[in-house]
Design a protein around this motif. Structure first.
Motif, PDB file in Angstrom:
ATOM      1  N   THR A  95      -7.716 -12.440  23.894  1.00 18.97           N
ATOM      2  CA  THR A  95      -6.446 -12.099  23.262  1.00 18.97           C
ATOM      3  C   THR A  95      -6.427 -12.478  21.784  1.00 18.97           C
ATOM      4  OG1 THR A  95      -5.449 -14.205  23.886  1.00 18.97           O
ATOM      5  CG2 THR A  95      -5.208 -12.392  25.429  1.00 18.97           C
ATOM      6  N   GLU A  97      -3.325 -13.320  20.251  1.00 22.57           N
ATOM      7  CA  GLU A  97      -2.151 -14.131  19.946  1.00 22.57           C
ATOM      8  C   GLU A  97      -2.458 -15.619  20.137  1.00 22.57           C
ATOM      9  OE1 GLU A  97      -1.843 -13.347  24.414  1.00 22.57           O
ATOM     10  OE2 GLU A  97      -2.416 -12.213  22.627  1.00 22.57           O
ATOM     11  N   THR A  98      -1.528 -16.441  19.697  1.00 17.26           N
ATOM     12  CA  THR A  98      -1.646 -17.877  19.927  1.00 17.26           C
ATOM     13  C   THR A  98      -1.568 -18.160  21.420  1.00 17.26           C
ATOM     14  OG1 THR A  98      -0.686 -18.468  17.792  1.00 17.26           O
ATOM     15  CG2 THR A  98      -0.566 -20.127  19.531  1.00 17.26           C
TER      16      THR A  98
END
Length: 213
Positions: A95, A97-98
């Motif tokens: 992924t 994102e964070t």
């Protein structure tokens, strides 16, 4: 056999940083083998290029261990949310994102959710734990998500001494600490030792005092 120096291991880890995509380095070994010390030493040296995510964050909570009747075996493979750990590694790998990972707090013997931030720009995640190379589902999915796995093999007597001292630091008596270290912990250590042949690098008798910066 001569153990690698910290700088040599750091250079190897930096090779994973410069691959142009996120890499995950696994560090595995028995309880008190020095996994956390090495992982944190590398991450500190790499600065904002690396973050440590421990398998221990996926310990089942005490209330769930009690429900399952596994409290006295805490630390065994079936006392972790192994599927959750594999899913987190997959998210970290894939992924953008964070990602927030859990952290195990020894002083309360419980995992804390969302305690470790893995920003998308960090190129190397170092994950350390006992069962990264166990050849049983779902643990067997872990190696395919890691670029490398390093196995720590310290002197056995020194490892047990560190483990007993750790248990005592967190409130156990000497008798209780030895009982845990030589009982359930040792059974887990024996299982972990059988997985060493699957590692990319086996590190024997590392001078851990040299791996803290």
């Amino acid at each position: 056999m001569t153990s690698p120096t910290f700088d040599e291991l750091l250079t190897r880890a930096e090779g994973l940083v410069t691959r142009g995509r996120r890499s995950i380095l696994g560090i595995v070994g028995a309880p008190a083998a020095g996994k956390t010390t090495l992982a944190r030493g590398l991450a500190d040296a790499l600065g904002n290029r690396a973050v440590v995510v421990g398998m221990d964050g996926f310990h089942l909570a005490q209330v769930e261990l009690q429900r399952l009747g596994r409290t006295d075996r805490k630390g065994a493979p079936d006392t972790f949310d192994a599927f959750g750990y594999v899913s987190l590694l997959r998210r970290i790998k894939e992924t953008k994102e964070t990602v927030y990972a859990p952290l195990f707090r020894r002083e309360i013997e419980e995992p804390i959710a969302g305690a470790v931030c893995v920003p998308p720009e960090v190129p190397l995640v170092i994950t350390e734990g006992n069962y990264l190379l166990v050849d049983e589902e779902p643990w067997s999915d872990v190696p395919g998500l890691l670029e490398e796995v390093w196995f720590l093999k310290p002197d056995e007597q020194e490892r047990i001494e560190r483990l007993v001292n750790r248990h005592r630091r967190y409130g156990r008596t000497l008798v209780e600490a030895k009982g845990r270290a030589l009982g359930s912990d040792q059974r887990n250590a024996d299982l972990i030792e059988t997985t060493a042949s699957r590692a990319d690098l086996v590190l024997e008798n590392l001078p851990l005092q040299n791996f803290v910066i």
